[in-house]
Write a protein that holds these residues in place. Structure first.
Motif, PDB file in Angstrom:
ATOM      1  N   PRO A  63       2.903  -2.784 -18.410  1.00 43.09           N
ATOM      2  CA  PRO A  63       3.279  -4.163 -18.753  1.00 43.09           C
ATOM      3  C   PRO A  63       2.874  -5.154 -17.669  1.00 43.09           C
ATOM      4  O   PRO A  63       2.619  -4.786 -16.522  1.00 43.09           O
ATOM      5  N   ALA A  64       2.815  -6.417 -18.060  1.00 40.47           N
ATOM      6  CA  ALA A  64       2.533  -7.483 -17.103  1.00 40.47           C
ATOM      7  C   ALA A  64       3.635  -7.501 -16.047  1.00 40.47           C
ATOM      8  O   ALA A  64       4.785  -7.148 -16.318  1.00 40.47           O
ATOM      9  N   MET A  65       3.277  -7.902 -14.824  1.00 35.67           N
ATOM     10  CA  MET A  65       4.240  -7.923 -13.725  1.00 35.67           C
ATOM     11  C   MET A  65       4.537  -9.358 -13.307  1.00 35.67           C
ATOM     12  O   MET A  65       3.622 -10.172 -13.208  1.00 35.67           O
ATOM     13  N   PRO A  66       5.798  -9.661 -13.026  1.00 34.99           N
ATOM     14  CA  PRO A  66       6.104 -10.989 -12.482  1.00 34.99           C
ATOM     15  C   PRO A  66       5.668 -11.059 -11.017  1.00 34.99           C
ATOM     16  O   PRO A  66       5.408 -10.041 -10.377  1.00 34.99           O
ATOM     17  N   GLU A  67       5.607 -12.261 -10.501  1.00 32.52           N
ATOM     18  CA  GLU A  67       5.295 -12.441  -9.082  1.00 32.52           C
ATOM     19  C   GLU A  67       6.349 -11.731  -8.246  1.00 32.52           C
ATOM     20  O   GLU A  67       7.532 -11.736  -8.572  1.00 32.52           O
ATOM     21  N   GLN A  68       5.910 -11.114  -7.164  1.00 31.74           N
ATOM     22  CA  GLN A  68       6.831 -10.433  -6.255  1.00 31.74           C
ATOM     23  C   GLN A  68       6.734 -11.093  -4.883  1.00 31.74           C
ATOM     24  O   GLN A  68       5.641 -11.404  -4.422  1.00 31.74           O
ATOM     25  N   ASN A  69       7.882 -11.288  -4.253  1.00 38.37           N
ATOM     26  CA  ASN A  69       7.939 -11.916  -2.925  1.00 38.37           C
ATOM     27  C   ASN A  69       8.789 -11.064  -1.990  1.00 38.37           C
ATOM     28  O   ASN A  69       9.730 -10.405  -2.427  1.00 38.37           O
ATOM     29  N   MET A  70       8.447 -11.105  -0.711  1.00 38.63           N
ATOM     30  CA  MET A  70       9.199 -10.336   0.283  1.00 38.63           C
ATOM     31  C   MET A  70       9.042 -11.017   1.633  1.00 38.63           C
ATOM     32  O   MET A  70       8.004 -11.616   1.926  1.00 38.63           O
ATOM     33  N   VAL A  71      10.071 -10.944   2.455  1.00 34.97           N
ATOM     34  CA  VAL A  71       9.988 -11.388   3.847  1.00 34.97           C
ATOM     35  C   VAL A  71      10.014 -10.129   4.703  1.00 34.97           C
ATOM     36  O   VAL A  71      10.915  -9.292   4.575  1.00 34.97           O
ATOM     37  N   LEU A  72       9.016  -9.981   5.557  1.00 32.82           N
ATOM     38  CA  LEU A  72       8.894  -8.792   6.405  1.00 32.82           C
ATOM     39  C   LEU A  72       8.994  -9.216   7.863  1.00 32.82           C
ATOM     40  O   LEU A  72       8.275 -10.121   8.314  1.00 32.82           O
ATOM     41  N   ASN A  73       9.880  -8.577   8.602  1.00 32.09           N
ATOM     42  CA  ASN A  73      10.044  -8.829  10.030  1.00 32.09           C
ATOM     43  C   ASN A  73       9.139  -7.864  10.785  1.00 32.09           C
ATOM     44  O   ASN A  73       9.411  -6.668  10.852  1.00 32.09           O
ATOM     45  N   THR A  74       8.063  -8.387  11.359  1.00 28.83           N
ATOM     46  CA  THR A  74       7.120  -7.517  12.067  1.00 28.83           C
ATOM     47  C   THR A  74       7.674  -7.004  13.397  1.00 28.83           C
ATOM     48  O   THR A  74       7.088  -6.114  14.002  1.00 28.83           O
ATOM     49  N   ALA A  75       8.808  -7.535  13.858  1.00 27.28           N
ATOM     50  CA  ALA A  75       9.451  -7.036  15.071  1.00 27.28           C
ATOM     51  C   ALA A  75      10.428  -5.901  14.755  1.00 27.28           C
ATOM     52  O   ALA A  75      10.990  -5.291  15.660  1.00 27.28           O
ATOM     53  N   SER A  76      10.607  -5.601  13.482  1.00 24.60           N
ATOM     54  CA  SER A  76      11.530  -4.556  13.060  1.00 24.60           C
ATOM     55  C   SER A  76      10.946  -3.171  13.340  1.00 24.60           C
ATOM     56  O   SER A  76       9.733  -2.964  13.292  1.00 24.60           O
ATOM     57  N   ALA A  77      11.825  -2.226  13.591  1.00 24.93           N
ATOM     58  CA  ALA A  77      11.397  -0.838  13.778  1.00 24.93           C
ATOM     59  C   ALA A  77      10.850  -0.241  12.486  1.00 24.93           C
ATOM     60  O   ALA A  77      10.163   0.776  12.510  1.00 24.93           O
ATOM     61  N   PHE A  78      11.134  -0.863  11.352  1.00 17.74           N
ATOM     62  CA  PHE A  78      10.669  -0.352  10.064  1.00 17.74           C
ATOM     63  C   PHE A  78       9.251  -0.801   9.724  1.00 17.74           C
ATOM     64  O   PHE A  78       8.638  -0.314   8.790  1.00 17.74           O
ATOM     65  N   PHE A  79       8.708  -1.765  10.468  1.00 18.26           N
ATOM     66  CA  PHE A  79       7.320  -2.186  10.295  1.00 18.26           C
ATOM     67  C   PHE A  79       6.434  -1.255  11.109  1.00 18.26           C
ATOM     68  O   PHE A  79       6.620  -1.103  12.305  1.00 18.26           O
ATOM     69  N   HIS A  80       5.457  -0.616  10.458  1.00 19.71           N
ATOM     70  CA  HIS A  80       4.576   0.319  11.157  1.00 19.71           C
ATOM     71  C   HIS A  80       3.246  -0.329  11.496  1.00 19.71           C
ATOM     72  O   HIS A  80       2.841  -0.372  12.659  1.00 19.71           O
ATOM     73  N   SER A  81       2.528  -0.833  10.482  1.00 22.17           N
ATOM     74  CA  SER A  81       1.203  -1.397  10.738  1.00 22.17           C
ATOM     75  C   SER A  81       0.732  -2.214   9.535  1.00 22.17           C
ATOM     76  O   SER A  81       1.322  -2.152   8.457  1.00 22.17           O
ATOM     77  N   ALA A  82      -0.343  -2.944   9.758  1.00 24.39           N
ATOM     78  CA  ALA A  82      -0.982  -3.702   8.674  1.00 24.39           C
ATOM     79  C   ALA A  82      -2.473  -3.758   8.966  1.00 24.39           C
ATOM     80  O   ALA A  82      -2.885  -3.984  10.104  1.00 24.39           O
ATOM     81  N   THR A  83      -3.266  -3.525   7.932  1.00 21.06           N
ATOM     82  CA  THR A  83      -4.720  -3.629   8.063  1.00 21.06           C
ATOM     83  C   THR A  83      -5.239  -4.552   6.976  1.00 21.06           C
ATOM     84  O   THR A  83      -4.762  -4.506   5.841  1.00 21.06           O
ATOM     85  N   PRO A  84      -6.201  -5.414   7.318  1.00 23.49           N
ATOM     86  CA  PRO A  84      -6.748  -6.318   6.310  1.00 23.49           C
ATOM     87  C   PRO A  84      -7.409  -5.535   5.173  1.00 23.49           C
ATOM     88  O   PRO A  84      -8.058  -4.509   5.406  1.00 23.49           O
ATOM     89  N   VAL A  85      -7.225  -6.021   3.963  1.00 25.36           N
ATOM     90  CA  VAL A  85      -7.891  -5.419   2.805  1.00 25.36           C
ATOM     91  C   VAL A  85      -9.273  -6.039   2.719  1.00 25.36           C
ATOM     92  O   VAL A  85      -9.409  -7.268   2.693  1.00 25.36           O
ATOM     93  N   THR A  86     -10.285  -5.209   2.711  1.00 21.69           N
ATOM     94  CA  THR A  86     -11.655  -5.714   2.635  1.00 21.69           C
ATOM     95  C   THR A  86     -12.158  -5.567   1.203  1.00 21.69           C
ATOM     96  O   THR A  86     -11.930  -4.541   0.558  1.00 21.69           O
ATOM     97  N   GLU A  87     -12.787  -6.610   0.712  1.00 19.01           N
ATOM     98  CA  GLU A  87     -13.357  -6.560  -0.629  1.00 19.01           C
ATOM     99  C   GLU A  87     -14.764  -6.034  -0.536  1.00 19.01           C
ATOM    100  O   GLU A  87     -15.548  -6.442   0.316  1.00 19.01           O
ATOM    101  N   GLU A  88     -15.083  -5.100  -1.409  1.00 25.57           N
ATOM    102  CA  GLU A  88     -16.406  -4.483  -1.392  1.00 25.57           C
ATOM    103  C   GLU A  88     -17.313  -5.118  -2.397  1.00 25.57           C
ATOM    104  O   GLU A  88     -16.995  -5.597  -3.390  1.00 25.57           O
TER     105      GLU A  88
END
Length: 88
Positions: A63-88
């Motif tokens: 099914p179609a998905m509604p918009e999803q939003n989240m606030v992420l604290n990058t100083a939190s112990a639960f944040f591990h990493s983030a890598t840019p998504v590259t378009e091919e």
């Protein structure tokens, strides 16, 4: 470090039944406020049909998905990493 409007693959850590579990999901950065990232996944207006054979009957529909939003604290112990998504 994070660019507004850019999509990143975020890895977070959570507690599961067998200990720590990593999960990964792509989000677009909507705003940056210090260590807080306002993230979003745009809504999908149409669902997707899944075909595993050659006939015109879909096996399943996502099914179609509604918009999803989240606030992420990058100083939190639960944040591990983030890598840019590259378009091919």
């Amino acid at each position: 470090m994070f660019e507004v409007g850019k999509e990143y693959d975020f890895v977070t850590v959570s507690m599961g039944e067998d200990g720590l579990v990593e999960s990964s999901r792509a989000w677009t950065v909507a705003a940056v406020d210090g260590h807080l990232l306002h993230l979003q996944i745009p809504a999908q207006d149409e669902g997707l049909d899944i075909y595993l054979n050659d006939d015109d009957n879909p096996l399943a529909q996502i099914p179609a998905m509604p918009e999803q939003n989240m606030v992420l604290n990058t100083a939190s112990a639960f944040f591990h990493s983030a890598t840019p998504v590259t378009e091919e």
